[in-house]
Design an enzyme around this catalytic site. Structure first.
Site, PDB file in Angstrom:
ATOM      1  N   ASN A 164     112.734 -21.228  31.426  1.00  0.00           N
ATOM      2  CA  ASN A 164     111.605 -21.358  30.502  1.00  0.00           C
ATOM      3  C   ASN A 164     111.497 -20.081  29.674  1.00  0.00           C
ATOM      4  O   ASN A 164     111.088 -19.040  30.197  1.00  0.00           O
ATOM      5  CB  ASN A 164     110.312 -21.595  31.279  1.00  0.00           C
ATOM      6  CG  ASN A 164     109.110 -21.767  30.349  1.00  0.00           C
ATOM      7  OD1 ASN A 164     109.251 -21.759  29.123  1.00  0.00           O
ATOM      8  ND2 ASN A 164     107.931 -21.910  30.923  1.00  0.00           N
ATOM      9  N   ASP A 205     105.888 -19.539  38.181  1.00  0.00           N
ATOM     10  CA  ASP A 205     105.722 -20.598  39.172  1.00  0.00           C
ATOM     11  C   ASP A 205     105.602 -21.967  38.508  1.00  0.00           C
ATOM     12  O   ASP A 205     105.880 -22.992  39.133  1.00  0.00           O
ATOM     13  CB  ASP A 205     104.483 -20.321  40.024  1.00  0.00           C
ATOM     14  CG  ASP A 205     104.658 -19.093  40.908  1.00  0.00           C
ATOM     15  OD1 ASP A 205     105.746 -18.947  41.508  1.00  0.00           O
ATOM     16  OD2 ASP A 205     103.724 -18.278  41.005  1.00  0.00           O
ATOM     17  N   GLY A 206     105.210 -21.993  37.232  1.00  0.00           N
ATOM     18  CA  GLY A 206     105.016 -23.262  36.539  1.00  0.00           C
ATOM     19  C   GLY A 206     106.283 -24.080  36.394  1.00  0.00           C
ATOM     20  O   GLY A 206     106.263 -25.308  36.522  1.00  0.00           O
ATOM     21  N   GLY A 261     102.624 -14.512  37.158  1.00  0.00           N
ATOM     22  CA  GLY A 261     102.139 -14.508  38.526  1.00  0.00           C
ATOM     23  C   GLY A 261     103.237 -14.259  39.544  1.00  0.00           C
ATOM     24  O   GLY A 261     103.169 -13.343  40.349  1.00  0.00           O
TER      25      GLY A 261
END
Length: 607
Positions: free
Chosen positions: A187, A246-247, A279
């Protein structure tokens, strides 16, 4: 006898790390060309590479542990250009002067019959305040025979043995074959937007040294990774890696549960994460549990895990809202921490510091939320089963062997009209990719990992078409429906709350040690409840203590931490945020239950 050249960055053992004698596979004596009366006795054992330096009657021993070695490569010396020194040995005085090329290069020095073995490792060393990994290269020169072919045969024997030991396979002198690539979904917008650059400079070099082939796909839009793993033949890869926050792993996990064969896919194909977000809770947790140094934007240790291919089971949490079912690996939040997480998105460019900045704003404008919290308390967490130890995966079993055929590979791996960068494989050359490869021109060679491919984000007309409507599968729920009455043994709390946050990993962010007693696979969710009425000074103390986990021991009229196996949150009103793994979900009733050991996760070697 064979000669040796040891780089200056070879380090001693880690303090206190004793290396017992182990089985010796290979042993050889190498001379140091730049020093008289100095030899190295090198032994390759099941523990690692043992180096004993003998000089004028004294000896000094050091060991590079096998868990720190990622790969090796055989090379030949490079042809000298006109005007270079005519002394045959002058290029061998120091490691910086040695120029080598691969055997199939047209730039070989035919006068040098030596074979050179490069051994790549990343050794843990103590810095002033913490541990870090330092790149170490050992160069062994084999020239015991009069022909290059014979010297190369000896070097290849060492290389193959090293590869077998790293892979955890029997020693055969035939290189272990694992022709399946790893799938990398990156990403580019995670965190401060440096995922591409970090992968290029930190991860790709390690994969290249370890000769681990990969397919790299850059996400093109929201839910790209989710659709990708749901609609592709994931059995064509041996691991699925999320590069970002984490997404992106949340997308991958839920895409896997949208497959009819979710159970088989998750059991055969482990997941991994390379942290490039804000995060990075799961990556921080993995490093914490496996004693791997975690340094922001230093991805060495967790990238090495992709090479070692050790797996361990991880729990997942099934979450139900009024309109959706999803699966989570990190946390569910309502109130203060979720407000900070969602509202600080506007400061994404500053990375993880955005949480601290927005925490101050939310303390000044403290909010209260009314609702009902229900949960099933775990009475005794001391008797829970211990998590399983990591295993080594040598390969994945394909669901359908026909799908792994070369004829199917183009359909499986490539979007239509996408640009692909690869080294020449079987005489086939591919186009170059878009310009971000040249951010660091001296690093560009790292993308020639054998068989690796890059699928461009700028490809035209390459969006995937989902052949079926997405439907969530996964383990069946044991809970009543979201609108049904709960069993009598559930605990209920009604009133006003500052926050409720439930986590099932120790860290929910790089600096948030939320549940110190948690592990990856213990069947426990830790619910933190903070009631309205708490003072701002107490809240500030809580936020300052969350970095060290000291808040977990607080238990008073306003703050408590409870181990639970299931819960339901029913907020009143329509104003507020609910988050799952840091992702915003619809505001309203939400319930969850934990399922142990559903996912396999790539982790570092145990220390």
């Amino acid at each position: 006898m064979a000669d040796s050249m040891f780089g200056k960055d070879v380090s001693k053992n880690i303090e206190g790390d004793s290396v017992p004698k182990d089985h010796v596979y290979l042993e050889e004596t190498f001379y140091i060309l730049s020093k008289k009366n100095s030899v190295f006795r090198v032994r390759l054992t099941s523990k690692g590479l043992s180096l004993t330096k003998e000089t004028d009657g004294s000896s000094k021993e050091q060991t590079i542990l096998l868990r720190d070695i990622i790969g090796s490569k055989c090379m030949r010396s490079k042809r000298r250009r006109h005007g270079a020194s005519s002394c045959v040995c002058s290029s061998l005085v120091g490691p910086q002067q040695l120029k080598v090329v691969e055997e199939n290069s047209g730039d070989l020095d035919e006068n040098d019959i030596s074979a050179y073995l490069y051994i790549y490792s990343y050794i843990l060393k103590r810095s002033r305040r913490s541990w870090k990994r330092e790149r170490t290269t050992i160069t062994l020169r084999f020239r015991s025979f009069d022909k290059y072919e014979d010297n190369n045969r000896e070097a290849q024997k060492w290389r193959t043995t090293i590869k077998c030991l790293i892979a955890g396979q029997p020693i055969t002198y035939v290189p272990p074959l694992n022709d399946k690539k790893i799938l990398i979904l990156l990403n580019p917008k995670s965190g401060p937007g440096k995922a591409r650059e970090l992968f290029q400079t930190k991860v790709a070099p390690i994969l290249q040294e370890a000769e681990v082939p990969y397919d790299l796909h850059v996400t093109k839009y929201a839910q790209f990774a989710r659709e990708f793993v749901r609609t592709r033949n994931v059995y064509a890869w041996r691991t699925i890696v999320a590069v970002g926050g984490d997404g992106v792993l949340f997308e991958i996990l839920n895409g896997m549960f949208e497959r009819l064969d979710w159970q088989q896919a998750l059991s055969e194909i482990p997941l991994a994460i390379i942290p490039c977000g804000s995060g990075n809770g799961l990556a921080r947790t993995i490093c914490h549990l496996y004693n791997e140094p975690y340094i922001t934007q230093n991805l060495t240790g967790i990238s090495m895990a992709l090479v070692k291919n050790r797996i361990t089971p991880m729990d997942v949490v099934r979450i139900e809202t009024k309109t959706k079912i999803m699966f989570s690996f990190l946390s569910v939040g309502w109130g203060l921490l979720s407000d900070i997480d969602i509202e600080s998105e506007r400061l994404r460019a500053i990375g993880g510091q955005r949480f601290a900045v927005w925490a101050v704003a939310r303390l000044l404008g403290l909010r209260r939320y009314r609702g009902v919290i229900s949960y099933v308390k775990i009475k005794d967490v001391t008797n829970l089963p211990k998590p399983k130890q990591p295993l080594t995966l040598s390969h994945s079993v394909s669901q359908d062997g026909a799908l792994d055929s070369p004829d199917a590979e183009a359909f499986i791996d490539c979007d239509e009209n996408s640009e692909v960068f690869s080294n020449a494989v079987n005489g086939k050359h591919h186009q170059r990719v878009d310009s971000w490869y040249s951010v660091n021109s001296r690093r560009s060679a790292f993308y020639s990992t054998r068989g690796s491919e890059y699928h461009s984000v700028t490809s035209g007309g390459s969006e995937m078409r989902s052949p079926v409507h997405a439907c969530m599968h996964g383990p069946a729920s044991h809970l009543p429906s979201l609108v049904s009455q709960l069993p009598s043994h559930w605990v209920h709390e009604e009133g006003e709350f500052v926050m409720v946050h439930v986590a099932y990993q120790p860290y929910i962010g790089e600096d948030f040690l939320f549940a110190p007693r948690s592990t990856l696979s213990d069947g426990v969710m830790w619910m933190l409840i903070i009631k309205a009425g708490i003072s701002r000074s107490q809240l500030l103390s809580f936020l300052l203590g969350i970095g060290q986990g000291s808040h977990a021991e607080i238990n008073n009229e306003y703050v408590k931490m409870i181990p639970v196996s299931a819960f339901r949150i029913v907020p009143e009103g329509s104003s507020g945020y609910l988050t799952v793994d840091g992702e915003l979900v619809e505001y309203g009733p939400i319930q969850a239950e934990i399922f142990p050991n559903v996912v396999n996760l790539i982790v570092p070697d145990l220390k």
